[in-house]
Design a protein around this motif. Structure first.
Motif, PDB file in Angstrom:
ATOM      1  N   GLN A   1      -7.095  34.356  80.895  1.00 51.10           N
ATOM      2  CA  GLN A   1      -6.079  34.681  79.887  1.00 51.10           C
ATOM      3  C   GLN A   1      -4.916  33.702  79.958  1.00 51.10           C
ATOM      4  O   GLN A   1      -4.426  33.237  78.924  1.00 51.10           O
ATOM      5  CB  GLN A   1      -5.588  36.121  80.083  1.00 51.10           C
TER       6      GLN A   1
ATOM      7  N   LEU B   1      -5.748  40.992  73.680  1.00 47.93           N
ATOM      8  CA  LEU B   1      -4.545  41.149  74.504  1.00 47.93           C
ATOM      9  C   LEU B   1      -3.300  40.965  73.641  1.00 47.93           C
ATOM     10  O   LEU B   1      -3.161  39.959  72.953  1.00 47.93           O
ATOM     11  CB  LEU B   1      -4.580  40.103  75.623  1.00 47.93           C
ATOM     12  N   ARG B   2      -2.429  41.936  73.681  1.00 46.86           N
ATOM     13  CA  ARG B   2      -1.175  41.879  72.916  1.00 46.86           C
ATOM     14  C   ARG B   2       0.005  41.934  73.888  1.00 46.86           C
ATOM     15  O   ARG B   2      -0.064  42.604  74.914  1.00 46.86           O
ATOM     16  CB  ARG B   2      -1.076  43.043  71.948  1.00 46.86           C
ATOM     17  N   PRO B   3       1.087  41.249  73.543  1.00 49.74           N
ATOM     18  CA  PRO B   3       2.257  41.316  74.437  1.00 49.74           C
ATOM     19  C   PRO B   3       2.867  42.710  74.409  1.00 49.74           C
ATOM     20  O   PRO B   3       2.892  43.364  73.362  1.00 49.74           O
ATOM     21  CB  PRO B   3       3.204  40.268  73.859  1.00 49.74           C
ATOM     22  N   THR B   4       3.356  43.148  75.562  1.00 52.00           N
ATOM     23  CA  THR B   4       4.039  44.442  75.602  1.00 52.00           C
ATOM     24  C   THR B   4       5.464  44.309  75.095  1.00 52.00           C
ATOM     25  O   THR B   4       6.067  45.286  74.668  1.00 52.00           O
ATOM     26  CB  THR B   4       4.069  45.021  77.033  1.00 52.00           C
TER      27      THR B   4
ATOM     28  N   LEU C   1      -4.315  35.028  72.227  1.00 52.71           N
ATOM     29  CA  LEU C   1      -4.561  36.152  73.122  1.00 52.71           C
ATOM     30  C   LEU C   1      -4.929  37.421  72.361  1.00 52.71           C
ATOM     31  O   LEU C   1      -5.671  38.262  72.875  1.00 52.71           O
ATOM     32  CB  LEU C   1      -3.360  36.372  74.037  1.00 52.71           C
ATOM     33  N   LYS C   2      -4.437  37.559  71.141  1.00 55.51           N
ATOM     34  CA  LYS C   2      -4.815  38.696  70.310  1.00 55.51           C
ATOM     35  C   LYS C   2      -6.312  38.647  70.032  1.00 55.51           C
ATOM     36  O   LYS C   2      -6.990  39.674  70.016  1.00 55.51           O
ATOM     37  CB  LYS C   2      -4.033  38.665  68.993  1.00 55.51           C
TER      38      LYS C   2
ATOM     39  N   TYR D   1       3.141  39.774  78.947  1.00 54.43           N
ATOM     40  CA  TYR D   1       1.784  40.312  78.986  1.00 54.43           C
ATOM     41  C   TYR D   1       1.535  41.096  80.277  1.00 54.43           C
ATOM     42  O   TYR D   1       0.408  41.219  80.722  1.00 54.43           O
ATOM     43  CB  TYR D   1       0.766  39.181  78.838  1.00 54.43           C
TER      44      TYR D   1
ATOM     45  N   GLU E   1       0.348  34.131  70.919  1.00 50.31           N
ATOM     46  CA  GLU E   1       0.044  35.500  70.486  1.00 50.31           C
ATOM     47  C   GLU E   1      -1.292  35.575  69.764  1.00 50.31           C
ATOM     48  O   GLU E   1      -2.099  36.469  70.021  1.00 50.31           O
ATOM     49  CB  GLU E   1       1.144  36.035  69.560  1.00 50.31           C
TER      50      GLU E   1
END
Length: 141
Positions: free
Chosen positions: A9, A68-71, A63-64, A86, A60
């Motif tokens: 990642q 995976l999405r940022p918190t 990784l999306k 992340y 973004e």
């Protein structure tokens, strides 16, 4: 999360930064007892607000695609320092001025500096394939 998965990642985030021509890319592996809230920092710089936003957008988006999405995202509109959290790693995209001012590499000087190549998992050793022995057959004339 498995360390190899995490490193993949992070490598994807780094590749996204590089595709948008990020400068001064730096990866910090945080020490366990250092009080850091994450395991890795990915730091890079952009030369102007549009590039800084483009780098953050690409990270973004990449990784999306991997689910995976940022918190948390901070600083996007000001584009001086965009932070993408992340949880296990944080991506920091700085303007040159903000990067010099905050100097996270100095602040976290006990962290281990990594190169992008360090994130690639060592290939698993495969067993050598046994040679196939074929019986010679007699040809009929």
């Amino acid at each position: 999360m498995k360390k190899n998965e995490l490193r993949k990642q992070i490598a994807a985030a780094i590749q996204a930064c590089l595709e948008k021509k990020a400068e001064e890319l730096s990866i910090l592996e945080m020490e366990k007892g250092a009080g850091a809230f994450t395991d890795y920092f990915v730091l890079c710089s952009g030369t102007n607000p549009r590039q800084i936003q483009a780098i953050a957008d690409e990270v973004e988006l990449r990784l999306k695609g991997a689910g995976l999405r940022p918190t948390h995202v901070e600083g996007y509109n000001q584009s001086e320092w965009v932070l993408l959290d992340y949880v296990d790693f944080v991506v920091h995209v700085f303007s040159e001025k903000a990067r010099k001012f905050y100097d996270l590499e100095r602040l976290w000087k006990t962290a281990k500096k990594l190169q992008p190549s360090d994130l690639k998992a060592a290939p698993k050793k495969r067993k050598a394939a046994r040679p196939v022995l074929r019986k010679k057959t007699k040809r009929k004339a």
